[in-house]
Design a protein around this motif. Structure first.
Motif, PDB file in Angstrom:
ATOM      1  N   MET A  11      14.600  28.575 -86.478  1.00  0.00           N
ATOM      2  CA  MET A  11      13.705  29.427 -87.250  1.00  0.00           C
ATOM      3  C   MET A  11      14.219  29.625 -88.669  1.00  0.00           C
ATOM      4  SD  MET A  11      11.118  30.097 -85.383  1.00  0.00           S
ATOM      5  CE  MET A  11      10.350  31.442 -86.273  1.00  0.00           C
ATOM      6  N   TYR A  14      13.359  26.566 -90.634  1.00  0.00           N
ATOM      7  CA  TYR A  14      11.954  26.514 -91.040  1.00  0.00           C
ATOM      8  C   TYR A  14      11.739  27.286 -92.339  1.00  0.00           C
ATOM      9  CZ  TYR A  14      10.565  24.832 -86.360  1.00  0.00           C
ATOM     10  OH  TYR A  14      10.393  24.110 -85.204  1.00  0.00           O
ATOM     11  N   PHE A  15      12.265  28.503 -92.367  1.00  0.00           N
ATOM     12  CA  PHE A  15      12.018  29.369 -93.516  1.00  0.00           C
ATOM     13  C   PHE A  15      12.779  28.912 -94.763  1.00  0.00           C
ATOM     14  CE2 PHE A  15      11.202  32.610 -90.019  1.00  0.00           C
ATOM     15  CZ  PHE A  15       9.828  32.465 -90.105  1.00  0.00           C
ATOM     16  N   ALA A  37       5.985  32.519 -95.864  1.00  0.00           N
ATOM     17  CA  ALA A  37       5.326  32.626 -94.562  1.00  0.00           C
ATOM     18  C   ALA A  37       4.171  31.636 -94.449  1.00  0.00           C
ATOM     19  CB  ALA A  37       4.814  34.055 -94.362  1.00  0.00           C
ATOM     20  N   THR A  38       3.378  31.529 -95.495  1.00  0.00           N
ATOM     21  CA  THR A  38       2.251  30.594 -95.488  1.00  0.00           C
ATOM     22  C   THR A  38       2.734  29.158 -95.360  1.00  0.00           C
ATOM     23  OG1 THR A  38       0.932  32.089 -96.865  1.00  0.00           O
ATOM     24  CG2 THR A  38       0.265  29.775 -96.800  1.00  0.00           C
ATOM     25  N   GLY A  41       4.108  28.553 -91.865  1.00  0.00           N
ATOM     26  CA  GLY A  41       3.146  28.690 -90.777  1.00  0.00           C
ATOM     27  C   GLY A  41       3.391  29.900 -89.894  1.00  0.00           C
ATOM     28  N   TYR A  42       4.024  30.933 -90.451  1.00  0.00           N
ATOM     29  CA  TYR A  42       4.269  32.176 -89.717  1.00  0.00           C
ATOM     30  C   TYR A  42       3.792  33.340 -90.574  1.00  0.00           C
ATOM     31  CZ  TYR A  42       7.240  29.549 -86.488  1.00  0.00           C
ATOM     32  OH  TYR A  42       7.700  28.663 -85.551  1.00  0.00           O
ATOM     33  N   ASN A  43       3.756  34.534 -89.987  1.00  0.00           N
ATOM     34  CA  ASN A  43       3.401  35.698 -90.797  1.00  0.00           C
ATOM     35  C   ASN A  43       4.658  36.306 -91.412  1.00  0.00           C
ATOM     36  OD1 ASN A  43       4.577  37.580 -88.872  1.00  0.00           O
ATOM     37  ND2 ASN A  43       2.719  37.328 -87.632  1.00  0.00           N
ATOM     38  N   SER A  44       4.454  37.160 -92.386  1.00  0.00           N
ATOM     39  CA  SER A  44       5.575  37.742 -93.127  1.00  0.00           C
ATOM     40  C   SER A  44       6.497  38.556 -92.230  1.00  0.00           C
ATOM     41  CB  SER A  44       5.053  38.627 -94.265  1.00  0.00           C
ATOM     42  OG  SER A  44       4.283  37.874 -95.177  1.00  0.00           O
ATOM     43  N   THR A  46       7.383  38.033 -89.227  1.00  0.00           N
ATOM     44  CA  THR A  46       8.307  37.168 -88.492  1.00  0.00           C
ATOM     45  C   THR A  46       9.546  36.854 -89.319  1.00  0.00           C
ATOM     46  OG1 THR A  46       6.447  36.154 -87.315  1.00  0.00           O
ATOM     47  CG2 THR A  46       8.544  34.979 -87.265  1.00  0.00           C
ATOM     48  N   ILE A  47       9.363  36.646 -90.606  1.00  0.00           N
ATOM     49  CA  ILE A  47      10.503  36.339 -91.480  1.00  0.00           C
ATOM     50  C   ILE A  47      11.517  37.468 -91.457  1.00  0.00           C
ATOM     51  CG2 ILE A  47      11.224  35.948 -93.873  1.00  0.00           C
ATOM     52  CD1 ILE A  47       8.615  34.506 -94.353  1.00  0.00           C
ATOM     53  N   ASN A  49      12.309  39.290 -89.141  1.00  0.00           N
ATOM     54  CA  ASN A  49      13.105  39.283 -87.906  1.00  0.00           C
ATOM     55  C   ASN A  49      14.386  38.483 -88.065  1.00  0.00           C
ATOM     56  OD1 ASN A  49      11.247  40.800 -86.417  1.00  0.00           O
ATOM     57  ND2 ASN A  49      10.103  38.971 -85.779  1.00  0.00           N
TER      58      ASN A  49
END
Length: 220
Positions: A11, A14-15, A37-38, A41-44, A46-47, A49
């Motif tokens: 994860m 990814y970010f 996030a965009t 492919g996740y929402n803000s 999630t980041i 976390n």
């Protein structure tokens, strides 16, 4: 490594990769949590976390741009006959690359990373270290991996004390002054206070650093 740690590392990657893409496409000054996030492919939410602040993501993304410096540094330092020569050569290489990409080096060495970033960043380093630094000597790894610039510079000077080029008392003075000179030049470039290209800024900075070092260098 446990399955949870593997998932966490995946994860993070990814970010961080998404942040690198944004820097490449839009510039480091346009990185936001929403953009990351965009892109990933996740929402803000999630980041958050995985990263407490966007500055931490920018920090690790910026490390990806150190490759040119990392590749050049060992070859440059090999030109030095002793630890003090190597110290100056390492500064010259650092100046050259930092003044070519001032925003990147500001993000790594000067940007505000929030309260007590050392413990958090050290934890991240344990995960990313092998990918970031590859097969380099411990001396080189210390120069690269030490995000605290004062500590990084001080480590390089300590060998010069052991070899009799400097005294312990003068190392702290040299360290403080050289770091402040570099910081001042980088901020000057970022704020467009002087129109210097990377070579001109490096030459001026190294002139001051060499004068400081030579002033405290012991006769041998």
């Amino acid at each position: 490594m446990t399955n949870k740690e593997i998932q966490m590392q995946r994860m993070w990657q990814y970010f961080v990769d998404a942040t690198v893409e944004i820097i490449d496409q839009k510039g480091i000054e346009n990185v936001t949590i929403r953009e990351i996030a965009t892109k990933a492919g996740y929402n803000s939410a999630t980041i958050y976390n995985y990263f407490q602040e966007v500055s931490h993501l920018i920090f690790f993304a910026a490390l990806k741009y150190l490759n040119k410096y990392i590749k050049e540094l060992p070859e440059q330092m090999e030109k030095g006959d002793n630890s003090l020569d190597k110290y100056l050569l390492s500064w010259e290489s650092f100046c050259k690359h930092s003044f070519e990409e001032p925003e990147i080096y500001y993000a790594i060495f000067l940007a505000n990373l929030g309260e007590k970033p050392e413990e958090l960043l050290k934890y991240y380093y344990n995960v990313y270290q092998s990918d970031l630094f590859g097969d380099v000597t411990e001396d080189i790894k210390t120069l690269i991996a030490e995000y605290n610039l004062s500590t990084r510079s001080r480590n390089a000077l300590d060998k010069s004390v052991q070899e009799g080029f400097l005294t312990k008392e003068t190392v702290a003075v040299i360290n403080e002054r050289t770091v402040l000179i570099w910081q001042g030049m980088l901020i000057t470039i970022l704020n467009n206070r002087r129109h210097l290209n990377a070579e001109e800024a490096t030459n001026k900075t190294m002139q001051h650093i060499k004068e400081i070092v030579n002033n405290y260098r012991l006769a041998k």
